[in-house]
Design an enzyme around this catalytic site. Structure first.
Site, PDB file in Angstrom:
ATOM      1  N   SER A 177     -72.388 123.033 -19.294  1.00  0.00           N
ATOM      2  CA  SER A 177     -71.985 123.398 -17.937  1.00  0.00           C
ATOM      3  C   SER A 177     -72.379 124.824 -17.549  1.00  0.00           C
ATOM      4  CB  SER A 177     -70.471 123.178 -17.753  1.00  0.00           C
ATOM      5  OG  SER A 177     -70.166 121.801 -17.935  1.00  0.00           O
TER       6      SER A 177
ATOM      7  N   GLU B 222     -73.423 123.910 -28.595  1.00  0.00           N
ATOM      8  CA  GLU B 222     -73.046 123.108 -27.427  1.00  0.00           C
ATOM      9  C   GLU B 222     -71.778 122.325 -27.734  1.00  0.00           C
ATOM     10  OE1 GLU B 222     -76.641 122.286 -24.692  1.00  0.00           O
ATOM     11  OE2 GLU B 222     -76.543 120.682 -26.137  1.00  0.00           O
TER      12      GLU B 222
ATOM     13  N   ASN C 299     -83.081 121.422 -20.524  1.00  0.00           N
ATOM     14  CA  ASN C 299     -83.107 120.088 -21.124  1.00  0.00           C
ATOM     15  C   ASN C 299     -82.960 119.078 -19.995  1.00  0.00           C
ATOM     16  OD1 ASN C 299     -82.760 117.726 -22.510  1.00  0.00           O
ATOM     17  ND2 ASN C 299     -80.845 118.317 -23.530  1.00  0.00           N
TER      18      ASN C 299
ATOM     19  N   GLY D 141     -71.950 118.576 -19.432  1.00  0.00           N
ATOM     20  CA  GLY D 141     -71.909 117.734 -18.237  1.00  0.00           C
ATOM     21  C   GLY D 141     -70.514 117.565 -17.654  1.00  0.00           C
TER      22      GLY D 141
ATOM     23  N   HIS E 125     -79.310 117.093 -30.863  1.00  0.00           N
ATOM     24  CA  HIS E 125     -78.460 117.172 -29.664  1.00  0.00           C
ATOM     25  C   HIS E 125     -77.272 116.220 -29.820  1.00  0.00           C
ATOM     26  CE1 HIS E 125     -77.113 116.854 -25.521  1.00  0.00           C
ATOM     27  NE2 HIS E 125     -77.730 117.998 -25.305  1.00  0.00           N
TER      28      HIS E 125
ATOM     29  N   LYS F 274     -83.239 115.975 -20.162  1.00  0.00           N
ATOM     30  CA  LYS F 274     -82.699 114.697 -20.648  1.00  0.00           C
ATOM     31  C   LYS F 274     -83.546 113.536 -20.099  1.00  0.00           C
ATOM     32  CE  LYS F 274     -78.292 116.934 -21.295  1.00  0.00           C
ATOM     33  NZ  LYS F 274     -76.849 116.874 -21.343  1.00  0.00           N
TER      34      LYS F 274
ATOM     35  N   GLU G 160     -75.967 114.201 -27.873  1.00  0.00           N
ATOM     36  CA  GLU G 160     -76.211 112.838 -27.359  1.00  0.00           C
ATOM     37  C   GLU G 160     -76.991 112.017 -28.374  1.00  0.00           C
ATOM     38  OE1 GLU G 160     -77.842 114.120 -23.602  1.00  0.00           O
ATOM     39  OE2 GLU G 160     -75.857 114.916 -23.102  1.00  0.00           O
TER      40      GLU G 160
HETATM   41  P1  13P Z   1     -75.080 120.443 -18.971  1.00  0.00           P
HETATM   42  O1  13P Z   1     -75.726 121.802 -18.679  1.00  0.00           O
HETATM   43  O2  13P Z   1     -75.409 119.403 -17.957  1.00  0.00           O
HETATM   44  O3  13P Z   1     -73.621 120.585 -19.278  1.00  0.00           O
HETATM   45  O4  13P Z   1     -75.772 119.895 -20.330  1.00  0.00           O
HETATM   46  C1  13P Z   1     -75.827 120.726 -21.429  1.00  0.00           C
HETATM   47  C2  13P Z   1     -76.724 120.122 -22.432  1.00  0.00           C
HETATM   48  O5  13P Z   1     -76.416 119.114 -23.035  1.00  0.00           O
HETATM   49  C3  13P Z   1     -78.017 120.790 -22.665  1.00  0.00           C
HETATM   50  O6  13P Z   1     -78.627 120.296 -23.803  1.00  0.00           O
END
Ligand code: 13P
Length: 260
Positions: A216, A170, A13, A176, A98, A15, A100
């Site tokens: 992560s 997740e 992803n 992150g 997601h 983003k 976010e």
């Molecule tokens: P990270 O791998 O940066 O923690 O992000 C995970 C994520 O949100 C994947 O959709």
């Protein structure tokens, strides 16, 4: 620990990162290396890269994913993109719900549910995301939150279309943050997701369900998750932005699934 029996699936992803030139160079670098057999690899770039990467990935084993979509096919929905448009760009998968999107863009379970059903009806594979916040985990609400998200997200999926779905667990606090969940915590929620799916859609549909862990993930910790039979892969943010660190993850899982 057993190796997963379903085909492993690793999704990047990206983003809101990468320009077209950087994305295309990433793909070139990745394709110059031997990709592991037995692992499905999906790249999910921003929308503006989809068409071009769709062409670049054609005839390769890499799959293309989008990061979001609206549930209608066309119409007066300024700024949105439809399942039909994603298919037109050569997209195989679409990330939906997601955290976010939920937290920053107010997507609720009802909206996510419409998107999941619309993607499946079009033959796009949803990567449907669920997961609790830190406050919810500390309050002992993890499974209740995930259950609510699953109920809403899967409410409009007809029984005959269930199966062949990817659900990504997740935990919001692990995204992150550099603080991944433990393998055991992820396994517990993945097992819960599998049970929920079996109860709702039956044993056969559950056999086609793949559950990812996200939060992560990197080359050094991915096998803590994919070592459990309930977890079929990962959805990766930060470590998927460089071909080198992404390749470490692919290799780690590739070795795991090919081990006798
Ligand atoms: P990270 O791998 O940066 O923690 O992000 C995970 C994520 O949100 C994947 O959709």
């Amino acid at each position: 620990m057993m190796a997963p029996m379903r085909r492993a699936i690793l999704a990047a992803n990206w983003k809101m990162n990468m320009t077209l030139a950087v994305g295309r160079a990433f793909v070139e670098e990745l394709l110059a290396r031997p990709l592991p057999a037995g692992v499905e690899v999906v790249l999910c770039p921003p929308h503006t890269l989809l068409h071009s990467l769709g062409k670049q990935l054609k005839g390769t084993s890499l799959k293309l994913g989008a990061q979001n979509m609206y549930f209608e096919e066309s119409g007066a929905f300024t700024g949105e993109i439809s399942p039909l448009m994603l298919q037109d760009a050569g997209v195989d998968y679409v990330i939906l719900g997601h955290s976010e999107r939920r937290a920053l863009f107010q997507e609720d379970d009802g909206l996510v549910g419409k998107k999941v059903a619309a993607a499946m009806a079009r033959g796009l594979g949803p990567i449907f995301c669920v997961g609790e916040t830190l406050k919810e985990r500390e309050g002992g609400e993890t499974l209740a939150v995930v259950e609510r998200q699953l109920s809403g997200g899967l409410a409009a999926v007809p029984r005959e279309q269930a199966g062949e779905l990817v659900i990504a667990y997740e935990p919001v606090w692990a995204i992150g943050s550099g603080r991944a969940a433990t393998g055991e915590d992820a396994r517990e929620v993945a097992a819960f997701i599998r049970r929920f799916y079996r109860d709702q859609f039956g044993r056969e549909a559950e056999a086609g369900l793949r559950v990812q862990y996200g939060g992560s993930v990197k080359g050094a910790n991915i096998r803590e998750f994919t070592g459990y039979p309930e977890i079929d892969g990962a959805l990766v943010g930060g470590a998927s932005l460089k071909a080198g660190s992404w390749y470490e993850i692919l290799q780690a899982v590739g070795q795991q699934v090919s081990a006798p």
